[in-house]
Design a protein around this motif. Structure first.
Motif, short mmCIF file in Angstrom:
data_model
loop_
_atom_site.label_atom_id
_atom_site.label_comp_id
_atom_site.label_asym_id
_atom_site.label_seq_id
_atom_site.Cartn_x
_atom_site.Cartn_y
_atom_site.Cartn_z
N TYR A 25 -2.40 -1.40 2.79
CA TYR A 25 -3.04 -0.22 1.25
C TYR A 25 -4.83 -1.50 0.71
CZ TYR A 25 1.58 2.17 2.47
OH TYR A 25 2.21 2.95 3.07
N GLU A 26 -4.67 -0.18 0.27
CA GLU A 26 -6.12 -0.56 -0.34
C GLU A 26 -6.33 1.01 -1.75
OE1 GLU A 26 -9.67 -0.50 2.07
OE2 GLU A 26 -9.28 2.03 2.20
N LYS A 27 -6.78 0.38 -3.02
CA LYS A 27 -6.97 1.36 -3.83
C LYS A 27 -8.36 1.82 -3.69
CE LYS A 27 -4.75 -1.70 -7.29
NZ LYS A 27 -5.12 -2.02 -8.99
N ARG A 28 -8.05 3.01 -3.77
CA ARG A 28 -9.14 4.04 -3.48
C ARG A 28 -9.97 5.02 -4.74
NH1 ARG A 28 -8.51 6.40 2.32
NH2 ARG A 28 -8.71 4.07 3.73
N SER A 30 -11.16 7.83 -6.61
CA SER A 30 -11.20 9.57 -6.33
C SER A 30 -11.71 9.89 -7.85
CB SER A 30 -9.90 10.17 -6.17
OG SER A 30 -9.42 9.53 -7.65
N ALA A 37 -8.28 5.43 -10.09
CA ALA A 37 -8.10 4.78 -8.26
C ALA A 37 -6.96 4.62 -8.00
CB ALA A 37 -7.78 2.78 -8.51
N GLU A 38 -6.69 5.32 -6.52
CA GLU A 38 -5.38 5.55 -5.85
C GLU A 38 -4.62 4.85 -4.82
OE1 GLU A 38 -7.21 9.19 -3.06
OE2 GLU A 38 -5.09 9.60 -5.20
N ARG A 39 -3.57 4.26 -4.74
CA ARG A 39 -3.31 3.57 -4.08
C ARG A 39 -3.07 4.41 -1.91
NH1 ARG A 39 2.36 0.25 -2.33
NH2 ARG A 39 1.38 -1.43 -1.32
N ALA A 40 -4.25 4.26 -1.13
CA ALA A 40 -4.36 4.22 -0.04
C ALA A 40 -3.95 3.74 1.02
CB ALA A 40 -5.29 5.27 0.17
N PHE A 41 -3.66 4.13 2.50
CA PHE A 41 -3.09 3.30 3.57
C PHE A 41 -4.48 3.16 4.48
CE2 PHE A 41 -1.90 3.11 7.89
CZ PHE A 41 -1.30 1.60 7.59
N ALA A 42 -4.84 2.12 4.63
CA ALA A 42 -6.17 1.10 5.54
C ALA A 42 -5.42 1.17 6.60
CB ALA A 42 -6.65 0.36 4.48
#
Length: 282
Positions: A25-28, A30, A37-42
């Motif tokens: 996961y990584e923070k992206r 928005s 920042a939201e946690r997104a699957f990387a």
């Protein structure tokens, strides 16, 4: 055996599994950066990012050079000291065992701070003495920093491994050594042809632990970097991981880099074990 497996699962398996989860996961940001920042699957994105980061790859190069110098110095020095203490000509063996082991009793951070003081011009009596003799050696220079770090590690670990080698030498049958002396073998030949081959298992095990510990080097370069201007904050893989997690707050990248480092350590352990087994069999 249940307490061991419970502690092993809690202290090793669970953190590794959690790191594996974090690495995916990584923070992206928005909302054009205003929505937080939201946690997104990387997926494998963090692994790709680490493997293509020049600083991360360069840190492994630094550790490779460090290992090429440190491991022979440490293993050779510890083995030489153990053979000297085990020699029939040695006196005050108990005193020298304690004296050689004492540096290992000093915590790594404290040892690094002591040596940093000894490396700093204007504060160190060592640099003052060298200048008095007309010699100039910049312990914190860009070309000398690596040797300074090797010196700290060797100073701390040679005595510890010397004790391990000395304990193994005590298990060598005295009858074998007496037979070698009767046949005319001197101390040097007895050490090279009898003692070292008979403790080869201990040498290989120590070499394995040394390699695994070397790739995880952190304390001494982190402290030396405070004074060495030409030294990067990401000099070693562990320093890169530290900066990624606690300065860049990129925990996904730090977790991925940690697992890659563990993979390298495991591969290195496999290679050392294989080569060590071949040496013992020969």
């Amino acid at each position: 055996m249940v307490p061991f497996f419970v502690l092993f699962a809690a202290a090793t398996v669970a953190p590794v599994a959690y790191a594996g989860c974090m690495s995916l996961y990584e923070k992206r940001a928005s909302g054009l950066g205003f929505g937080g920042a939201e946690r997104a699957f990387a997926g494998i994105g963090n692994y790709t990012k680490a493997l293509t980061d020049p600083a991360f790859l360069h840190s492994f190069g630094n550790i490779a050079v460090y290992c090429a110098i440190y491991i022979p110095v440490m293993i050779g020095g510890a083995l030489a000291l153990a053979l000297c203490v085990d020699s029939a000509l040695a006196r005050a063996k108990r005193f020298f065992q304690i004296a050689y082991f004492l540096p290992h009793a000093v915590p790594a951070i404290i040892a690094s701070l002591i040596w940093l003081y000894l490396y700093t011009p204007g504060l160190s009596p060592v640099t003052d003495a060298l200048q008095g003799l007309g010699l100039h050696w910049d312990f914190l220079g860009s070309d000398e920093t690596l040797l300074s770090i090797v010196n700290i590690s060797a100073w701390q670990w040679i005595g510890y491994n010397m004790i391990i080698f000395y304990a193994a030498l005590q298990a060598v049958p005295r009858e074998t050594l007496e037979a070698a002396r009767v046949d005319g073998a001197g101390e040097l030949r007895t050490a090279l042809r009898i003692k070292i081959p008979m403790i080869s298992s201990t040498v290989v095990l120590t070499l394995l632990f040394t390699c695994v510990g070397a790739v995880q080097l952190f304390d001494s370069p982190k402290i030396v970097q405070l004074r060495a201007d030409g030294m990067s904050e990401e000099w070693s893989p562990t320093m890169f991981i530290y900066n990624a997690a606690f300065k860049g707050y990129d925990y996904g990248l730090a977790a991925a880099a940690s697992l890659l480092l563990a993979l390298v350590a495991g591969a290195l352990s496999f290679v050392v074990t294989k080569l060590g087994n071949r040496w013992r069999q020969s």
